[in-house]
Design a protein around this motif. Structure first.
Motif, PDB file in Angstrom:
ATOM      1  N   ALA A 150      -7.822   2.664   6.903  1.00 30.86           N
ATOM      2  CA  ALA A 150      -6.982   1.711   6.156  1.00 30.86           C
ATOM      3  C   ALA A 150      -5.509   2.013   6.365  1.00 30.86           C
ATOM      4  CB  ALA A 150      -7.345   1.745   4.677  1.00 30.86           C
ATOM      5  N   SER A 151      -5.104   2.129   7.637  1.00 28.48           N
ATOM      6  CA  SER A 151      -3.730   2.525   7.953  1.00 28.48           C
ATOM      7  C   SER A 151      -2.695   1.509   7.495  1.00 28.48           C
ATOM      8  CB  SER A 151      -3.593   2.757   9.459  1.00 28.48           C
ATOM      9  OG  SER A 151      -3.892   1.570  10.172  1.00 28.48           O
ATOM     10  N   ASN A 152      -3.116   0.263   7.234  1.00 28.54           N
ATOM     11  CA  ASN A 152      -2.177  -0.748   6.760  1.00 28.54           C
ATOM     12  C   ASN A 152      -1.664  -0.440   5.352  1.00 28.54           C
ATOM     13  OD1 ASN A 152      -4.963  -1.338   5.988  1.00 28.54           O
ATOM     14  ND2 ASN A 152      -4.148  -3.184   5.018  1.00 28.54           N
ATOM     15  N   ARG A 153      -2.322   0.479   4.648  1.00 29.59           N
ATOM     16  CA  ARG A 153      -1.884   0.855   3.300  1.00 29.59           C
ATOM     17  C   ARG A 153      -0.990   2.095   3.303  1.00 29.59           C
ATOM     18  NH1 ARG A 153      -7.557   1.532   0.791  1.00 29.59           N
ATOM     19  NH2 ARG A 153      -6.361   2.670  -0.787  1.00 29.59           N
ATOM     20  N   LEU A 154      -0.746   2.692   4.456  1.00 28.29           N
ATOM     21  CA  LEU A 154       0.136   3.852   4.559  1.00 28.29           C
ATOM     22  C   LEU A 154       1.580   3.393   4.695  1.00 28.29           C
ATOM     23  CD1 LEU A 154      -1.951   6.102   6.970  1.00 28.29           C
ATOM     24  CD2 LEU A 154      -1.572   6.460   4.529  1.00 28.29           C
ATOM     25  N   VAL A 155       2.447   3.964   3.887  1.00 27.15           N
ATOM     26  CA  VAL A 155       3.847   3.538   3.869  1.00 27.15           C
ATOM     27  C   VAL A 155       4.767   4.755   3.860  1.00 27.15           C
ATOM     28  CG1 VAL A 155       3.384   1.344   2.712  1.00 27.15           C
ATOM     29  CG2 VAL A 155       3.807   3.393   1.336  1.00 27.15           C
ATOM     30  N   VAL A 156       5.992   4.516   4.254  1.00 26.06           N
ATOM     31  CA  VAL A 156       7.050   5.522   4.188  1.00 26.06           C
ATOM     32  C   VAL A 156       7.984   5.141   3.049  1.00 26.06           C
ATOM     33  CG1 VAL A 156       8.945   6.619   5.411  1.00 26.06           C
ATOM     34  CG2 VAL A 156       6.914   5.932   6.658  1.00 26.06           C
TER      35      VAL A 156
END
Length: 338
Positions: A56-62
């Motif tokens: 679910a890399s679309n939920r990883l944020v900076v």
């Protein structure tokens, strides 16, 4: 139909063999253009289109920040107090971690080298959704007395010996025990990172106002980046009351707004993304120019074969057969070029 196409392909091949200059020039022009587009698209696909190697890399944020009117850069990394406060009080994040990186000393047996290392907080592994292929992950009780090594380091330094788990080596500034080996595809924060040392943050040791740390978080399912940014901005207003700080720090927090960007943007960067798209567009135009040039070669070739086509038409060849013959030649030129 198959027999007709087979016959036309045979005739087209013999015709092209009689004009090797035309054949080689056409194939070479197309091959160079197609190769350039394929190579550029491979880079774009790897860097920007293919998802990050995390669940679910679309939920990883900076998480970053901005404070208009202060002496800080337009966009800056938060401090440790932000990380601790977000981790404890955010209701929209599934995990958050802070990390650092650098080069330090590893000594194992008779080998000593300075290698790239990461210094993340323990939440990194759960936030990114990764597990070791051997061993376990660090916990709070380990403090900084343990390390997790990469698959590349395990292979190049320890010959993939599983008994390395549990051994202690000199890492950075002291002896640390190897407790886990990460999968080969795990490379964070950079491709050359070979080892990770836990970097636990204690709230009572935080000095507010030391900005510039990279903070990564995972949003809960169904949450938008705008919602997270609004929540983190509100939470940041509580920092002076909890951690104290100078009057200038309080003024910065008054102006502070959280910025939440996709993690892919941090790993690639907007400038690189734009440059890659521009390069892909440029090589695509080169492909179109190459196709136009090959088309012109075919037109010149057709002009020189008007008598041959007229004779074929006169002895009974239909328009469909003549077109099919031309298409067979085009197919035989395109096939080796690809």
């Amino acid at each position: 139909m198959i027999a007709q196409w087979t016959t036309d392909l045979r005739h087209a091949w013999r015709s092209l063999c009689r004009t090797p200059g035309f054949f080689i020039t056409s194939v070479g022009t197309l091959a160079l253009a197609i190769g350039a587009v394929a190579g550029m698209f491979s880079v774009v696909n790897t860097v920007m289109l293919r998802p990050l190697p995390f669940p679910a890399s679309n939920r990883l944020v900076v998480i970053a920040g901005t404070a208009p009117g202060s002496d800080l850069p337009e966009r800056f990394g938060p401090g440790l107090e932000f990380y601790v406060h977000y981790k404890e009080r955010s209701k929209l994040l599934d995990g958050v971690f802070v990390f650092g990186g650098g080069t330090s000393t590893l000594r194992a047996e008779n080998r000593v080298e300075r290698i790239p290392m990461g210094f993340p907080s323990n939440e990194m592994y759960a936030t990114l959704g990764v597990r070791p292929q051997l061993g376990r992950l660090p916990v709070a009780e380990d403090a900084d007395r343990v390390v997790v090594i990469s698959d590349q380091l395990w292979s190049s330094w320890f010959n993939r010996d599983p008994s390395v788990i549990g051994r202690s080596y000199f890492v950075s500034d002291g002896m640390r025990e190897v407790i886990g080996i990460m999968p080969a595809e795990f490379r964070f924060p950079s491709d050359d990172t070979l080892l990770w040392v836990p970097n636990q943050v204690r709230p009572d040791q935080i000095r507010p106002g030391n900005f510039g740390l990279p903070v990564i978080a995972r949003m809960k399912d169904g949450v938008t980046r705008e919602q997270v940014a609004a929540e983190l901005t509100q939470l940041s207003k509580e920092l002076p009351g909890r951690f104290g700080g100078t009057p200038n720090y309080a003024r910065i927090i008054e102006r502070h707004s959280a910025i939440v960007d996709p993690m892919l943007d941090r790993m690639v960067g907007p400038t690189v993304r734009t440059s890659l798209w521009v390069l892909l567009g440029a090589v695509s135009i080169v492909l179109l120019i190459a196709c136009a040039n090959v088309t012109n070669l075919f037109l010149v070739r057709a002009e020189g074969r008007r008598r041959d086509m007229a004779v074929r038409r006169a002895i009974g060849a239909s328009r469909t057969q003549l077109v099919r013959l031309q298409m067979s030649e085009a197919f035989l030129v395109a096939l080796p070029a690809c």
